[in-house]
Motif scaffolding. Structure first.
Motif, PDB file in Angstrom:
ATOM      1  N   GLN A 141      11.883 -18.179  -0.108  1.00  0.00           N
ATOM      2  CA  GLN A 141      11.894 -16.717  -0.010  1.00  0.00           C
ATOM      3  C   GLN A 141      12.229 -16.126  -1.377  1.00  0.00           C
ATOM      4  N   ALA A 142      11.373 -15.237  -1.871  1.00  0.00           N
ATOM      5  CA  ALA A 142      11.583 -14.640  -3.189  1.00  0.00           C
ATOM      6  C   ALA A 142      11.432 -13.133  -3.097  1.00  0.00           C
ATOM      7  N   VAL A 143      12.270 -12.418  -3.843  1.00  0.00           N
ATOM      8  CA  VAL A 143      12.181 -10.959  -3.935  1.00  0.00           C
ATOM      9  C   VAL A 143      11.278 -10.612  -5.118  1.00  0.00           C
ATOM     10  N   PRO A 144      10.168  -9.917  -4.889  1.00  0.00           N
ATOM     11  CA  PRO A 144       9.258  -9.601  -5.997  1.00  0.00           C
ATOM     12  C   PRO A 144       9.929  -8.755  -7.066  1.00  0.00           C
ATOM     13  N   SER A 145       9.592  -9.032  -8.308  1.00  0.00           N
ATOM     14  CA  SER A 145      10.010  -8.212  -9.431  1.00  0.00           C
ATOM     15  C   SER A 145       8.794  -7.480  -9.949  1.00  0.00           C
ATOM     16  N   PHE A 158       0.843  -1.190   0.000  1.00  0.00           N
ATOM     17  CA  PHE A 158       0.000   0.000   0.000  1.00  0.00           C
ATOM     18  C   PHE A 158       0.887   1.252   0.000  1.00  0.00           C
ATOM     19  N   SER A 159       0.773   2.106   1.004  1.00  0.00           N
ATOM     20  CA  SER A 159       1.576   3.331   1.041  1.00  0.00           C
ATOM     21  C   SER A 159       2.783   3.194   1.954  1.00  0.00           C
ATOM     22  N   GLY A 160       3.137   1.943   2.308  1.00  0.00           N
ATOM     23  CA  GLY A 160       4.215   1.723   3.263  1.00  0.00           C
ATOM     24  C   GLY A 160       5.594   1.633   2.638  1.00  0.00           C
ATOM     25  N   SER A 161       6.474   0.953   3.329  1.00  0.00           N
ATOM     26  CA  SER A 161       7.899   0.905   2.974  1.00  0.00           C
ATOM     27  C   SER A 161       8.191   0.030   1.771  1.00  0.00           C
ATOM     28  N   GLY A 162       7.245  -0.814   1.368  1.00  0.00           N
ATOM     29  CA  GLY A 162       7.449  -1.684   0.214  1.00  0.00           C
ATOM     30  C   GLY A 162       7.653  -3.128   0.632  1.00  0.00           C
ATOM     31  N   VAL A 163       7.275  -4.039  -0.259  1.00  0.00           N
ATOM     32  CA  VAL A 163       7.414  -5.472   0.021  1.00  0.00           C
ATOM     33  C   VAL A 163       8.874  -5.882  -0.141  1.00  0.00           C
ATOM     34  N   ALA A 164       9.390  -6.562   0.853  1.00  0.00           N
ATOM     35  CA  ALA A 164      10.768  -7.060   0.798  1.00  0.00           C
ATOM     36  C   ALA A 164      10.808  -8.474   0.223  1.00  0.00           C
TER      37      ALA A 164
END
Length: 337
Positions: free
Chosen positions: A178-182, A155-161
């Motif tokens: 564990q995966a880093v979103p692209s 949403f308006s937060g720090s971002g998905v890690a």
């Protein structure tokens, strides 16, 4: 090296024109990453005029804070004039929320120089991210497997890690990958290790807020061809057909996606084979019947029936065939086989 009175006076004027360099420590605090933090935090504003002359120094520091988007705050001056004591402000937010504060400040010195206003954004993220998929778990897919795309947002937060996922056949796995979103997405490959698989998933944001709900979506993979059976009334020494028209029953079956169409044809067994693909298919999974050609009294005819079925994800059964023989005899006369 000697300086003239004019040169000394000019240097003094430069010092007098230096504005204060009051600053804050928010960005350097251990709990802050990329401008974000995830809890209550104390921010210190330190008045300073170190670039000015020794006879100048801080006169007044003005400061206030407001919430982003809620209007600009009104500055409050430190008292008394000349106070250089650091100003400590506490920022906090309730769980499940995101808030951005604007810490505003500037100082003036005794020479009348005013620092340009500084705005430090204090960003607090206590809201968990959310993960979803548009994959339709109610439909079947064919082949050896498929790809499920997981979409995440903070949403308006720090971002998905990270997005975490696992795949199993009973919706209970915990061996998370564990995966880093692209671009906000993670693709999960699901192979055909069972007709029904589950993808379980959740995400974590950059402030360590973890999604409280573990979601799952079912993946139905059908890599098996359908089967089709026909009633086989070909007569033997004790079993024959004695009817001018014989009805054949066709029973298609598919334990996965279901039968879409069944194709069949029949022709005289002495002639070239017919092509079931050229026939009008019978749709759906239900049994159906068709009649062979009429056989006259005293006539023996053999028909070759060819058929196959296709399921809803295009798995196709290899064509199968059977020869059905009819003999119509007069009363008191039986055929000999």
């Amino acid at each position: 090296e000697n300086y003239t009175t004019e040169e000394s006076s000019a240097a003094s004027d430069v010092y007098k024109r230096q504005v204060p360099n009051t600053s804050d420590n928010y960005a350097s605090l251990p709990a802050v990453t990329d401008g974000w933090t995830n809890g209550s935090i104390d921010v210190t504003v330190t008045p300073s005029d170190t670039d000015g002359s020794a006879n100048s120094g801080i006169d007044v520091t003005y400061y206030c804070n407001d919430v982003e988007g809620a209007g600009t705050c009104t500055y409050t001056p430190t008292t008394p004039s000349g106070n250089t004591t650091p100003i400590v402000t506490t920022f906090n937010e309730s769980a499940g929320s995101v808030i951005v504060y604007n810490l505003r400040y500037y100082s003036t010195d005794l020479a009348g120089n005013a620092q340009s206003g500084v705005v430090e954004q204090v960003k607090i993220d206590l809201e968990e991210p959310h993960t979803s998929t548009v994959f339709d778990g109610s439909t079947w897919v064919g082949g050896a497997g498929t790809t499920v795309t997981l979409d995440s947002t903070d949403f308006s937060g720090s971002g998905v890690a990270y997005t975490y996922y696992c795949v199993d056949g009973n919706n209970t796995c915990t061996n998370w990958t564990q995966a880093v979103p692209s671009a906000g997405s993670v693709d999960v490959s699901v192979t055909n290790t069972g007709a029904l698989q589950y993808v379980r998933y959740y995400s974590e944001d950059k402030m360590g807020n973890v999604e409280s709900t573990i979601h799952s979506v079912s993946v139905r993979i059908d890599a098996t061809d359908p089967t089709t059976t026909l009633s086989d009334p070909t007569p033997t020494a004790s079993d024959w057909i004695n009817d001018s028209v014989y009805t054949v029953t066709v029973t298609p079956a598919d334990a996965g996606s279901g039968v879409a169409n069944t194709y069949y044809c029949f022709a005289d067994a002495l002639l070239a084979d017919c092509n079931p693909s050229a026939s009008v298919p019978v749709a759906g999974p239900n049994p159906f019947t068709f009649d062979l050609s009429t056989v006259a009294y005293g006539q023996t005819r053999s028909f070759k029936v060819i058929w196959y079925s296709v399921d809803n994800v295009d798995n196709s059964q290899a064509s199968d065939s059977v020869i059905i023989t009819s003999f119509i005899f007069s009363p008191g006369r039986r055929p000999t086989f």
